[in-house]
Enzyme design. Structure first.
Site, PDB file in Angstrom:
ATOM      1  N   HIS A   1      37.483  45.576  43.839  1.00  0.00           N
ATOM      2  CA  HIS A   1      36.130  45.017  43.943  1.00  0.00           C
ATOM      3  C   HIS A   1      35.059  46.082  44.135  1.00  0.00           C
ATOM      4  O   HIS A   1      33.908  45.880  43.755  1.00  0.00           O
ATOM      5  CB  HIS A   1      36.090  43.928  45.020  1.00  0.00           C
ATOM      6  CG  HIS A   1      36.736  42.672  44.523  1.00  0.00           C
ATOM      7  ND1 HIS A   1      38.047  42.363  44.789  1.00  0.00           N
ATOM      8  CD2 HIS A   1      36.271  41.706  43.710  1.00  0.00           C
ATOM      9  CE1 HIS A   1      38.354  41.244  44.163  1.00  0.00           C
ATOM     10  NE2 HIS A   1      37.297  40.815  43.512  1.00  0.00           N
TER      11      HIS A   1
ATOM     12  N   ARG B   1      30.503  35.201  42.485  1.00  0.00           N
ATOM     13  CA  ARG B   1      31.464  35.544  43.545  1.00  0.00           C
ATOM     14  C   ARG B   1      30.792  35.331  44.907  1.00  0.00           C
ATOM     15  O   ARG B   1      30.276  36.269  45.514  1.00  0.00           O
ATOM     16  CB  ARG B   1      31.901  37.003  43.423  1.00  0.00           C
ATOM     17  CG  ARG B   1      32.724  37.318  42.188  1.00  0.00           C
ATOM     18  CD  ARG B   1      33.195  38.774  42.224  1.00  0.00           C
ATOM     19  NE  ARG B   1      34.259  39.030  41.297  1.00  0.00           N
ATOM     20  CZ  ARG B   1      34.120  39.650  40.131  1.00  0.00           C
ATOM     21  NH1 ARG B   1      32.942  40.092  39.747  1.00  0.00           N
ATOM     22  NH2 ARG B   1      35.167  39.849  39.348  1.00  0.00           N
TER      23      ARG B   1
ATOM     24  N   ARG C   1      31.842  29.949  42.266  1.00  0.00           N
ATOM     25  CA  ARG C   1      33.225  30.015  42.763  1.00  0.00           C
ATOM     26  C   ARG C   1      33.219  29.856  44.275  1.00  0.00           C
ATOM     27  O   ARG C   1      32.439  30.500  44.965  1.00  0.00           O
ATOM     28  CB  ARG C   1      33.841  31.362  42.392  1.00  0.00           C
ATOM     29  CG  ARG C   1      35.226  31.531  42.987  1.00  0.00           C
ATOM     30  CD  ARG C   1      35.931  32.719  42.443  1.00  0.00           C
ATOM     31  NE  ARG C   1      35.520  33.959  43.074  1.00  0.00           N
ATOM     32  CZ  ARG C   1      35.981  35.152  42.728  1.00  0.00           C
ATOM     33  NH1 ARG C   1      36.866  35.254  41.754  1.00  0.00           N
ATOM     34  NH2 ARG C   1      35.574  36.232  43.344  1.00  0.00           N
TER      35      ARG C   1
ATOM     36  N   GLU D   1      44.814  32.822  37.719  1.00  0.00           N
ATOM     37  CA  GLU D   1      44.958  34.211  38.198  1.00  0.00           C
ATOM     38  C   GLU D   1      46.377  34.532  38.645  1.00  0.00           C
ATOM     39  O   GLU D   1      46.653  35.642  39.092  1.00  0.00           O
ATOM     40  CB  GLU D   1      44.041  34.460  39.402  1.00  0.00           C
ATOM     41  CG  GLU D   1      42.632  34.006  39.217  1.00  0.00           C
ATOM     42  CD  GLU D   1      41.731  34.424  40.346  1.00  0.00           C
ATOM     43  OE1 GLU D   1      41.216  35.546  40.280  1.00  0.00           O
ATOM     44  OE2 GLU D   1      41.546  33.630  41.299  1.00  0.00           O
TER      45      GLU D   1
ATOM     46  N   ASN E   1      41.889  40.082  36.257  1.00  0.00           N
ATOM     47  CA  ASN E   1      42.076  41.138  37.263  1.00  0.00           C
ATOM     48  C   ASN E   1      43.251  40.810  38.168  1.00  0.00           C
ATOM     49  O   ASN E   1      44.129  41.634  38.419  1.00  0.00           O
ATOM     50  CB  ASN E   1      40.820  41.306  38.120  1.00  0.00           C
ATOM     51  CG  ASN E   1      39.592  41.547  37.290  1.00  0.00           C
ATOM     52  OD1 ASN E   1      39.705  41.983  36.149  1.00  0.00           O
ATOM     53  ND2 ASN E   1      38.427  41.250  37.835  1.00  0.00           N
ATOM     54  N   ASP E   2      43.232  39.586  38.669  1.00  0.00           N
ATOM     55  CA  ASP E   2      44.342  39.178  39.525  1.00  0.00           C
ATOM     56  C   ASP E   2      45.578  38.812  38.721  1.00  0.00           C
ATOM     57  O   ASP E   2      46.700  39.064  39.154  1.00  0.00           O
ATOM     58  CB  ASP E   2      43.926  37.987  40.411  1.00  0.00           C
ATOM     59  CG  ASP E   2      43.222  38.462  41.666  1.00  0.00           C
ATOM     60  OD1 ASP E   2      43.716  39.424  42.283  1.00  0.00           O
ATOM     61  OD2 ASP E   2      42.182  37.890  42.026  1.00  0.00           O
TER      62      ASP E   2
ATOM     63  N   ARG F   1      46.030  45.852  42.414  1.00  0.00           N
ATOM     64  CA  ARG F   1      44.914  46.311  41.575  1.00  0.00           C
ATOM     65  C   ARG F   1      44.039  47.359  42.257  1.00  0.00           C
ATOM     66  O   ARG F   1      43.255  48.027  41.615  1.00  0.00           O
ATOM     67  CB  ARG F   1      44.054  45.110  41.132  1.00  0.00           C
ATOM     68  CG  ARG F   1      43.408  44.387  42.285  1.00  0.00           C
ATOM     69  CD  ARG F   1      42.856  43.030  41.859  1.00  0.00           C
ATOM     70  NE  ARG F   1      41.432  43.063  41.607  1.00  0.00           N
ATOM     71  CZ  ARG F   1      40.668  41.984  41.539  1.00  0.00           C
ATOM     72  NH1 ARG F   1      41.205  40.778  41.686  1.00  0.00           N
ATOM     73  NH2 ARG F   1      39.391  42.069  41.321  1.00  0.00           N
TER      74      ARG F   1
ATOM     75  N   CYS G   1      36.993  35.687  32.587  1.00  0.00           N
ATOM     76  CA  CYS G   1      35.967  36.310  33.442  1.00  0.00           C
ATOM     77  C   CYS G   1      36.466  37.587  34.134  1.00  0.00           C
ATOM     78  O   CYS G   1      35.745  38.181  34.920  1.00  0.00           O
ATOM     79  CB  CYS G   1      35.452  35.321  34.480  1.00  0.00           C
ATOM     80  SG  CYS G   1      36.704  34.808  35.651  1.00  0.00           S
TER      81      CYS G   1
END
Ligand code: PEP
Ligand code: MG
Length: 545
Positions: A157, A264, A300, A399, A422-423, A433, A470
């Site tokens: 992040h 987010r 989200r 995810e 990403n996840d 990650r 996304c």
């Protein structure tokens, strides 16, 4: 080197003395009624006065030739995770004391520097072992021109926030803090993932030329910002923006985005010491929604945990936070907090095209539970006569491999999917990650990841529900043709990347994308796929590489 080492050892000792003096004063200032706090301070003081702890850190500096900060963090975190693994909850809770002490000692070492970072008056590059996403979000981009860290991964992040701010960042650099000094000249080449320390004159000139070419390229892209994201054979693609803060909504609009595909919201918690009120939530969301009027804003629900914790450092002690109480799991165990946020989202749902998305859903049961809580909140609002959109679309982030493999079941009970690559990559490949030691194993081009993507896209399209991607692959020019060729028509990405990705889309035909996706499906190694995608992308948009 020996004198530098002695200097670092001295800094460790001074940090301990400073922290002891600070704690002693704080302890004395507490009244008898505050005996619980006094007890905590007493425990910390005992540890800080323990000579063997100090020695362990100074030995680390001498043996590993590191800075005081690094030795201190590594040692205290090692001890903290040792405690955290203990079965006895009384002992495992001591881990938090070590995190607290680490913070206190680092403030002794960095306090002044931190203040300087907040009041910069000239351009700098931030070089650090690690930075939290919240620290990164607070940087003033007028002065912070680049970031270089030893820890982290491309999709941690911290890297995501830097990308959103448009600050070049390179992470997972070995020992960079040992190589630079306060007056080093540093070039951060975010595009190529390179940091050059004290470059020679020729390299500086070369980079000045490169920077000017890049800014001309950006200028050319800016011109197409109001043109549609349409392929050469006429297929429209929707480009949305990922944001962390409501005021980024304007940037998405300015760069030509069609709405927000991922808000987010946990950054609202990370930025403040206290928990946001319903009104804090409402105002932030209302700002983003009003910016887009009738265009979609996908909010989200809080995705805390793993590498995102509140400012206060409050965190559950877990030996495996990425697999622990994070995200929707945390919300389902903290209903007051969760409902507070859902109330605010529902209230703004009357202001525009608001959609709700739940993160990290890993099974159908979780989705049903989350929807049940949402219905409860709707009933509360009904009772209070507060308006909301009863048909607010509800989606989930895909995810986890379990969600990807059961996409057909999940698609039957929600309105849309957004694939959080990403996840998804992290959990599919079992690669953290944000861990620099395994960052080379983390790849969106891995055949296992692509196979799950194909499954999700197929199931979403079959069920005729909404679908977007996304994760960071949607910001990566190398992956765009592949994602389109696999059947995705909506992308949500880092706002500064919208023009570049639009240019890629406008340069290709869907037919070419389909062919490319079919060819990739025949390949069996991530290296082969990655090289192929890169070769094709370079031909399409050489300026981006
Ligand atoms: C993802 O996991 O791909 C995602 C978009 O969510 P985040 O990066 O916030 O975890
Ligand atoms: Mg995620």
């Amino acid at each position: 080197m020996a004198s530098q080492c002695a200097k670092e050892v001295k800094r460790v000792r001074e940090a301990f003395s400073g922290a002891i003096a600070e704690l002693t004063a704080l302890e004395a200032a507490k009244s008898i009624e505050e005996s619980k706090i006094k007890d905590i301070f007493a425990v910390h003081l005992r540890f800080l006065r323990d000579k063997s702890l100090r020695k362990r850190i100074t030995d680390y500096v001498r043996d590993e030739l590191t800075t005081a900060e690094y030795a201190l963090s590594v040692t205290l975190r090692e001890i903290a995770s040792h405690f955290a693994r203990m079965d006895d909850p009384y002992i495992s809770e001591r881990a938090a004391d070590f995190y607290d002490m680490e913070k206190r000692l680092l403030t002794q070492l960095l306090g002044k520097v931190r203040e300087d970072v907040e009041h910069l008056t000239s351009e700098v590059v931030i070089v650090a072992h690690d930075l939290s996403p919240t620290q990164t979000a607070s940087f003033n981009k007028t002065f912070v021109k680049g970031i270089a860290t030893e820890a982290g991964g491309r999709t941690s992040h911290t890297a995501i926030v830097a990308r959103s701010l448009g600050i070049p960042a390179v992470v997972a650099l070995e020992e960079v803090t040992l190589t630079v000094t306060a007056d080093s000249t540093v070039i951060v080449d975010g595009n190529r993932g390179m940091v050059i320390i004290d470059p020679n004159e020729e390299t500086v000139k070369e980079y000045q030329r490169y920077a000017s070419e890049l800014s001309q390229f950006e200028h050319r892209l800016y011109v197409i910002k109001d043109e549609p994201a349409v392929t050469r054979d006429g297929v429209n693609i929707t480009l949305l923006g990922n944001i962390e803060f409501d005021d980024e909504a304007e940037m998405v609009k300015e760069r030509g985005g069609d709405g927000i595909g991922l808000y987010r919201t946990e950054f609202l918690y990370l930025y403040n010491d206290s928990e946001p009120t319903e009104q804090d939530h409402y105002e932030a969301y209302a700002h983003a929604v009003r910016t887009f009027e009738s265009q979609p804003v996908v909010i989200r629900t809080m995705d805390m945990g793993a590498d995102k914790y509140p400012q206060s450092g409050r965190r559950p002690v877990e030996s495996n936070p990425v697999l622990g109480l994070r995200s929707i799991r945390f919300c389902l165990q903290n209903l007051t907090m969760f409902k507070n946020q859902l109330r605010a989202i529902l209230r703004v749902s009357v202001l525009g095209d608001v959609r709700i998305i739940f993160p990290l859903i890993s099974n159908l049961q979780e989705l049903r539970q989350a929807k049940m809580i949402l219905r409860d909140v709707m009933e509360d609002l009904d009772e209070s006569g507060i308006g909301y959109n009863p048909d607010v679309p509800v989606g989930i982030m895909i995810e986890t491999p379990s969600a990807a493999l059961t996409a057909s079941l999940l698609a039957g009970e929600c309105d849309f999917f957004s694939i959080g690559t990403n996840d998804l990559i992290q959990y599919t490949l079992a690669v953290d990650r944000a861990n620099e030691h395994v960052s080379t194993l983390y790849s969106a081009a891995d055949p296992a990841v692509l196979s799950l993507l194909r499954n999700v896209i197929h199931d979403a399209n079959k069920a005729k529900i909404g679908l977007s991607v996304c994760g960071e692959v949607a910001s990566d020019p190398e992956f765009i043709m592949l994602i389109l060729g696999m059947g995705v028509r909506t992308l949500s990405l880092a706002p500064p990347m919208i023009p570049e990705i639009k240019q890629v889309i406008r340069s290709v035909t869907l037919k070419e994308c389909n062919q490319l996706a079919r060819k990739v499906a025949t390949m069996d190694s991530q290296r082969q796929i990655k090289n192929y995608l890169r070769d094709v992308a370079i031909k399409i948009l050489p300026e981006a590489f």
